[in-house]
Design an enzyme around this catalytic site. Structure first.
Site, mmCIF file in Angstrom:
data_model
loop_
_atom_site.group_PDB
_atom_site.id
_atom_site.type_symbol
_atom_site.label_atom_id
_atom_site.label_comp_id
_atom_site.label_asym_id
_atom_site.label_seq_id
_atom_site.Cartn_x
_atom_site.Cartn_y
_atom_site.Cartn_z
ATOM 1 N N LYS A 1 28.144 -19.479 -12.823
ATOM 2 C CA LYS A 1 27.713 -18.080 -13.376
ATOM 3 C C LYS A 1 27.836 -17.115 -12.351
ATOM 4 C CE LYS A 1 22.910 -19.008 -13.085
ATOM 5 N NZ LYS A 1 21.910 -19.756 -13.509
ATOM 6 N N ARG B 1 9.476 -21.837 -16.541
ATOM 7 C CA ARG B 1 10.596 -21.187 -17.402
ATOM 8 C C ARG B 1 10.850 -22.453 -18.624
ATOM 9 N NH1 ARG B 1 16.383 -19.531 -14.746
ATOM 10 N NH2 ARG B 1 17.050 -21.347 -15.601
HETATM 11 C C1 LIG Z 1 21.801 -20.752 -12.432
HETATM 12 C C2 LIG Z 1 21.100 -22.346 -12.716
HETATM 13 C C3 LIG Z 1 21.275 -23.279 -11.732
HETATM 14 C C4 LIG Z 1 21.985 -23.058 -10.186
HETATM 15 O O1 LIG Z 1 20.876 -22.358 -9.495
HETATM 16 P P1 LIG Z 1 21.294 -22.066 -7.928
HETATM 17 O O2 LIG Z 1 19.977 -21.526 -7.494
HETATM 18 O O3 LIG Z 1 22.359 -21.033 -8.063
HETATM 19 O O4 LIG Z 1 21.759 -23.355 -7.532
HETATM 20 C C5 LIG Z 1 20.724 -24.581 -11.916
HETATM 21 N N1 LIG Z 1 19.999 -24.665 -13.339
HETATM 22 C C6 LIG Z 1 20.088 -23.884 -14.375
HETATM 23 C C7 LIG Z 1 19.280 -24.088 -15.397
HETATM 24 C C8 LIG Z 1 20.447 -22.299 -14.026
HETATM 25 O O5 LIG Z 1 20.280 -21.485 -14.634
#
Ligand SMILES: *Cc1c(COP(=O)(O)O)cnc(C)c1O
Length: 364
Positions: free
Chosen positions: A47, A140
């Site tokens: 993302k 969350r």
């Molecule tokens: C964005 C996201 C990740 C990745 O997080 P990083 O800190 O960039 O490794 C993992 N799990 C979920 C649910 C996310 O939304």
């Protein structure tokens, strides 16, 4: 790679987000191999660079079996890549069709959503994978541990979906650090599900880049079989403590922007100070006359606080919507109008520059 051209503007126009494939390959190979040695599968999270397919392909080539993103639009761009696609954000009620079309697995915590995914999958004679999220304190997404048993029963009774496993998200909202206690709890819950329902869970997903320090120090609880890595793969930084990770690069991405004005001016504005363009009343220190450069990039693209000038003698003074203002007085370079300056990025600046349609993307 012709099919990718529509996502990447080939001609370099500034401002430009520059992406170094070799450096990302190095990060991906090292991290995927290191995790593999601990029986941990990596979901490569796309993302932060809006899932540019040519960049996502690097992770598939380096051995990632899963590509994960929070937006269905992004997963759609990755359709041609042979990896399992995972939707990270809980599906919205009005995107169920696309989720089943473009994701093999999605993260879930709501019965009505799981039922809708099952109904849609049944219509198409396929099954959709559910990764059940459990909240272990970060507040969350995720069901509470006390609801696990009844939720698993519901998923197993819903046709059109299969339970792929369980996952947790930490250090995102509440800032909770993953440790042997909370991740150990996730493993315990997974074992409890397997016993109670006589099923095998493929995935026990122990979080994001903030869990990697446990891989490094050997304290990742046995039974965690998966991590979802974004920032660490892209910027070589674990996110529990913000430390750089050895054998990875932090400079696979940079911003290049062009100087549109370079003049000696005062450090203090002249006149009565009111609000700036964003409603703040700015405060200045008088440092006399300084050499100031204006770059053609601004807050519409990126926050000036999230840029790290490669020229260490440059100071970022501020930015308005479309202008970044620098003090270049102490620089040893002799800049001129038309020169480009480059900046290292943080997670925040990578995300916003990737998202800005005014910033071109250069894949080297
Ligand atoms: C964005 C996201 C990740 C990745 O997080 P990083 O800190 O960039 O490794 C993992 N799990 C979920 C649910 C996310 O939304």
């Amino acid at each position: 790679m012709k099919a990718f051209d529509k996502f990447v503007r080939r001609k370099i126009v500034y401002p430009c987000l520059s992406i170094d494939k070799e450096k990302l390959t190095k990060n991906a190979k090292f991290l995927i191999e290191t995790c593999e040695k601990k029986q941990v599968d990596v979901m490569a999270v796309t993302k932060a660079f809006c899932a540019i397919p040519e960049v996502a392909e690097i992770f598939v080539k380096a051995g990632a079996r899963y590509l994960a993103d929070s937006r269905v639009e992004n997963l759609k761009k990755l359709s041609d890549l042979s990896a399992n696609k995972v939707l990270l954000r809980l599906p919205m009620a009005d995107e169920i069709e696309d989720v089943v079309s473009y994701a093999n697995i999605s993260l879930n915590s709501e019965r009505s959503t799981i039922k809708a995914l099952g109904d849609e999958a049944k219509k198409r004679n396929c099954t959709h994978g559910i990764l059940l999220m459990i909240d272990l304190g970060d507040l969350r997404e995720g069901i509470l541990p006390s609801d696990v048993s009844s939720m698993v029963k519901f998923i197993l009774d819903t046709s059109g979906v299969t339970l792929k496993g369980v996952g947790v998200n930490l250090t995102c909202y509440g800032g909770v650090i993953p440790d042997q206690n909370n991740l150990g709890k996730l493993v315990d819950l997974a074992r409890q599900i397997e016993e109670e329902f006589d099923v095998k869970l493929d995935i026990v997903s122990g979080g994001n880049s903030s869990s990697y320090y446990l891989v490094e120090n050997g304290n990742l609880p046995k039974g965690i079989t998966n991590l979802r890595l974004g920032e660490l793969l892209l910027l070589g930084r674990e996110t529990a403590y913000g430390n750089p990770v050895k054998n990875t690069c932090d400079d696979a991405f940079c911003l290049k922007a062009q100087i549109v004005e370079l003049k000696e001016k005062a450090s203090m504005p002249t006149g009565t100070i009111g609000m700036d363009a964003f409603g703040n009343v700015p405060v200045f220190e008088d440092e006399g006359i300084m050499k100031r450069a204006i770059l053609a990039v601004g807050r519409q693209d990126v926050s000036p606080d999230d840029l790290i000038p490669h020229d260490k003698n440059i100071e970022i003074l501020g930015a308005s919507s479309d202008h970044l203002i620098l003090n270049v007085t102490k620089s040893e370079e002799t800049y001129k109008v038309g020169d480009t300056l480059s900046f290292g990025l943080t997670y925040g600046s990578l995300l916003s520059l990737s998202t800005s349609s005014y910033v071109s993307k250069e894949v080297l």
